[in-house]
Scaffold this active site. Structure first.
Site, mmCIF file in Angstrom:
data_model
loop_
_atom_site.group_PDB
_atom_site.id
_atom_site.type_symbol
_atom_site.label_atom_id
_atom_site.label_comp_id
_atom_site.label_asym_id
_atom_site.label_seq_id
_atom_site.Cartn_x
_atom_site.Cartn_y
_atom_site.Cartn_z
ATOM 1 N N LYS A 59 -19.359 -30.629 -19.684
ATOM 2 C CA LYS A 59 -18.442 -31.294 -20.114
ATOM 3 C C LYS A 59 -17.459 -30.229 -20.766
ATOM 4 C CE LYS A 59 -19.487 -35.525 -18.933
ATOM 5 N NZ LYS A 59 -18.801 -36.348 -17.964
ATOM 6 N N ARG B 27 -5.305 -42.628 -14.632
ATOM 7 C CA ARG B 27 -5.258 -43.651 -13.295
ATOM 8 C C ARG B 27 -3.835 -44.210 -13.156
ATOM 9 N NH1 ARG B 27 -10.080 -42.481 -14.828
ATOM 10 N NH2 ARG B 27 -11.938 -42.474 -13.504
ATOM 11 N N ARG C 70 -14.436 -34.208 -28.557
ATOM 12 C CA ARG C 70 -15.186 -35.288 -28.942
ATOM 13 C C ARG C 70 -16.415 -34.658 -29.956
ATOM 14 N NH1 ARG C 70 -13.432 -39.359 -26.474
ATOM 15 N NH2 ARG C 70 -12.956 -39.442 -24.490
ATOM 16 N N ASP D 264 -19.567 -40.182 -22.751
ATOM 17 C CA ASP D 264 -18.624 -39.422 -23.731
ATOM 18 C C ASP D 264 -19.154 -39.801 -25.007
ATOM 19 O OD1 ASP D 264 -17.519 -38.400 -21.478
ATOM 20 O OD2 ASP D 264 -15.898 -39.735 -21.392
ATOM 21 N N SER E 287 -20.737 -40.237 -11.266
ATOM 22 C CA SER E 287 -19.425 -39.659 -11.824
ATOM 23 C C SER E 287 -18.321 -40.230 -11.246
ATOM 24 C CB SER E 287 -19.387 -38.308 -11.340
ATOM 25 O OG SER E 287 -17.934 -37.762 -11.436
ATOM 26 N N GLN F 299 -15.175 -39.633 -11.598
ATOM 27 C CA GLN F 299 -14.298 -38.913 -11.289
ATOM 28 C C GLN F 299 -14.369 -38.540 -9.818
ATOM 29 O OE1 GLN F 299 -14.342 -35.420 -14.072
ATOM 30 N NE2 GLN F 299 -13.630 -36.727 -15.700
ATOM 31 N N LYS G 22 -7.963 -43.341 -22.341
ATOM 32 C CA LYS G 22 -7.591 -42.120 -21.539
ATOM 33 C C LYS G 22 -7.790 -42.168 -19.959
ATOM 34 C CE LYS G 22 -9.814 -38.159 -22.574
ATOM 35 N NZ LYS G 22 -10.273 -37.507 -21.011
ATOM 36 N N SER G 23 -8.868 -42.711 -19.749
ATOM 37 C CA SER G 23 -9.310 -42.897 -18.129
ATOM 38 C C SER G 23 -8.296 -43.661 -17.641
ATOM 39 C CB SER G 23 -10.745 -43.370 -18.128
ATOM 40 O OG SER G 23 -11.917 -42.440 -18.493
HETATM 41 C C1 S3P Z 1 -14.066 -39.866 -16.598
HETATM 42 C C2 S3P Z 1 -15.254 -40.066 -16.222
HETATM 43 C C3 S3P Z 1 -16.458 -39.229 -16.869
HETATM 44 C C4 S3P Z 1 -16.119 -39.035 -18.550
HETATM 45 C C5 S3P Z 1 -14.895 -38.377 -18.339
HETATM 46 C C6 S3P Z 1 -13.677 -39.333 -17.963
HETATM 47 C C7 S3P Z 1 -13.032 -40.468 -15.758
HETATM 48 O O1 S3P Z 1 -16.735 -37.969 -16.275
HETATM 49 O O2 S3P Z 1 -17.235 -38.226 -18.959
HETATM 50 O O3 S3P Z 1 -14.419 -38.118 -20.094
HETATM 51 O O4 S3P Z 1 -12.034 -40.932 -16.362
HETATM 52 O O5 S3P Z 1 -13.371 -40.895 -14.856
HETATM 53 P P1 S3P Z 1 -17.651 -37.828 -15.018
HETATM 54 O O6 S3P Z 1 -16.870 -38.419 -13.662
HETATM 55 O O7 S3P Z 1 -17.670 -36.497 -14.866
HETATM 56 O O8 S3P Z 1 -18.897 -38.234 -15.482
#
Ligand code: S3P
Length: 437
Positions: free
Chosen positions: A341, A26, A388, A314, A166, A168, A21-22
Site C-alpha cells: 500500500k 470513479r 492511514r 484499508d 483488487s 483497482q 474516496k473510492s
Molecule cells: C481501492 C481498492 C483497494 C484499496 C484502495 C482503494 C479502490 O486497493 O486498498 O485504498 O478504490 O479501488 P486494491 O485494489 O489494491 O486492493
C-alpha cells in the site's frame, strides 16, 4: 509536520465524515466518459481526488465547481485527448491503475507517474492482463513499477480471474473493456469493492453480475448522472474504533456508506463485542448508507483472515489499535497486500505501535497482538507519509498515558483533511490543539 496529542478524556457528539474516496475517483472518471454534463455532489476534497481531477482535466475534460456541485462535461467513451505532458497521479494508486486501464484503450500516447511512494508500487497486476487484451502499456523494471508508458489502441475483451483480490485491477479492466472488441468477464474468488460496477450499471453500461462473475458487453454509451457521494466507511473507521475504546464514549456518525463489499470493519468490531447500532439505512447514489451510533464496549480479541480481508483491507491499521485495546490475543492473516500500500502497512503498524508500547508482532502476511488496555504509553512515531498510518496513530494517542508526537502528520490530507477538526470536536478540545504544527 508534527502533531502532539494527549489522551482523550471523553468522546461524544455527532459527526459527518468526509465523502468516500473510492466512489469520488470513479465518479470523476466515469462522468468524464459520459455523453454530456454530470453533477457530482459531496465529492471528496482531498489530495488523492485532486490527482484524479488534474489528470482528467489534462485529458481534455472540463471540471468546474458550481455551488456545492462539481460539474463534469463528459466527452463520451472516445472523447479524451492526448495530454501534452506526463500525467502526475501523486500518491494515488487508484488514479494510476484505473487510468492505466482507461488510457490503454484511448488511441494516443500517455505517461503516468506519481510520488516517491507510488513509483514503488506494483503495476504488473494491471499491465499483464491489459497486455493480454492487446494493450501497449509498459512499466519500469520489466513492467513492475511506474512510470507507465501507454500507446493506446483498440483492445480485445478478456476472461480473467485476478490472482490478487483488487478492485483497482478489476476496475482498470472494466474501463479498458468499455470500448474493446468482445466481452470482458472478470471472476473474483472473494468480492472486492463494487463501486465501479454499480456506477457503470447506473450509467447504462451493459454489465451483469452473477456468481462472482462480472460480465461487461462493450459498446453502450454512458449517460450523464447526478451523483451524491456518501460518507467514507474507511474514514468513519477511525471514529468507530475511537468511540469503541474510550470509556463512556457515545458518538453518532451520519451518512456512512455501508456497501457490503466495504463493511468488514463493522463485522470485525461486532465480532469483538463492539456496541454499534446501524440506523436509518437507505440508498444514496446507488450505494447503501446508514447512521452508525457507537458506544464504548469491552472488546475481545479475534482472528481476521480469508474472505473478509478485501472487505476491510484499508481498515487493518486502525483495527490493530482496537485489537491492542481488546482482551486476549488477536491475529490478522492473509493480508500480505498491506505490504504494497502507500507504505508497508504491516511493518509500519507493527513498528509504530510498538513505539507507543503495544505488544504486537509482525508475521509474513499479518500481525498478532496481545491486548493490554494499559499498554499504550506514548512516544514519538511517524506516519511514514501514509495517511492511514497517521490517523491510526492519532487514535492510538487518545489512549496513551503520556504525550504522543506524530511526524509527517500532514499525510491525512490524502484522504481526510477534516480529520483533525473532527478529532478535536469529538474530544471536546479546541481545534488548534489538534492541528499539525
Ligand atoms: C481501492 C481498492 C483497494 C484499496 C484502495 C482503494 C479502490 O486497493 O486498498 O485504498 O478504490 O479501488 P486494491 O485494489 O489494491 O486492493
Amino acid at each position: 509536520m508534527n502533531i502532539t496529542l494527549t489522551r482523550a478524556e471523553s468522546i461524544k457528539g455527532e459527526i459527518f465524515v468526509n465523502a468516500d474516496k473510492s466512489i469520488s475517483h470513479r465518479a470523476l472518471i466515469l462522468t468524464s466518459l459520459a455523453q454530456g454534463e454530470s453533477r457530482i455532489k459531496n465529492i471528496l476534497q482531498a489530495e488523492d481526488i485532486d490527482s484524479t481531477s488534474r489528470c482528467m482535466t489534462r485529458l481534455g475534460i472540463d471540471i468546474k465547481r458550481q455551488d456545492d456541485y462539481l460539474v463534469v462535461k463528459g466527452k463520451g467513451l472516445q472523447g479524451l485527448k492526448e495530454p501534452r505532458a506526463v500525467l502526475d497521479c501523486g500518491n494515488s494508486g487508484t488514479t494510476m491503475r484505473l487510468l492505466g486501464g482507461l488510457l490503454s484503450a484511448q488511441e494516443f500516447f500517455t505517461v503516468l507517474t506519481g510520488d516517491d511512494s507510488l513509483v514503488g508500487r506494483p503495476m504488473k497486476r494491471v499491465i499483464e492482463p491489459l497486455q493480454r487484451m492487446g494493450a501497449e502499456i509498459y512499466g519500469r523494471q520489466d513492467n513492475q513499477f511506474p512510470p507507465l508508458a501507454i500507446r493506446g489502441k483498440s483492445l480485445q475483451g478478456i476472461r480473467y480471474q485476478p490472482a490478487i483480490a483488487s478492485a483497482q485491477v478489476k476496475s482498470a479492466l472494466l474501463l479498458a473493456g468499455l470500448t474493446a472488441g468482445g466481452n470482458t468477464v472478470i471472476s473474483e474468488a472473494n468480492p472486492t469493492r463494487d463501486h465501479s460496477e454499480r456506477m457503470l450499471a447506473a450509467m447504462g453500461a451493459d454489465l451483469s453480475i452473477a456468481e462472482g462473475q462480472i460480465r461487461l458487453v462493450p459498446g453502450r454509451e454512458l449517460s450523464p448522472q447526478e451523483f451524491l457521494v456518501p460518507g467514507d466507511i474507511s474514514s468513519a473507521a477511525y471514529f468507530l474504533v475511537l468511540a469503541s475504546i474510550v470509556p463512556g464514549a457515545e458518538l453518532l456518525i451520519r451518512d456512512v456508506g455501508i456497501n457490503p463489499t466495504r463493511d468488514g470493519i463493522l463485522a470485525a468490531l461486532e465480532q469483538m463485542g463492539a456496541n454499534l447500532k446501524i440506523e436509518n439505512q437507505r440508498i444514496i447514489g446507488g450505494e447503501p448508507v446508514a447512521d452508525i451510533l457507537v458506544r464504548s464496549a469491552d472488546l475481545q480479541g479475534i482472528t481476521i483472515e480469508g474472505g473478509i480481508i478485501p472487505r476491510l483491507i484499508d481498515e487493518l491499521p486502525i483495527l490493530a489499535v482496537a485489537m491492542a485495546n481488546a482482551e486476549g490475543v488477536s491475529t490478522v492473516r492473509n493480508a500480505g497486500e498491506l505490504r504494497v500500500k502507500e507504505t508497508d502497512r504491516i511493518k509500519a503498524t507493527v513498528e509504530e505501535l510498538t513505539a507507543l508500547g503495544v505488544k504486537i508482532k509482525e508475521n509474513g502476511d499479518g500481525f498478532s497482538i496481545i491486548g493490554d488496555r494499559d499498554g499504550f504509553k506514548g512516544g514519538i512515531v511517524s506516519s511514514r507519509g501514509d495517511h492511514r498510518i497517521a490517523m491510526s496513530l492519532a487514535i492510538a494517542a487518545q489512549l496513551c498515558e503520556g504525550e504522543t508526537t506524530i511526524q509527517e502528520a500532514q499525510a491525512v490530507n490524502i484522504s481526510f483533511p477534516d480529520f483533525w477538526f473532527l478529532l478535536s470536536k469529538v474530544t471536546g478540545r479546541s481545534p488548534d490543539r489538534n492541528m499539525p504544527q
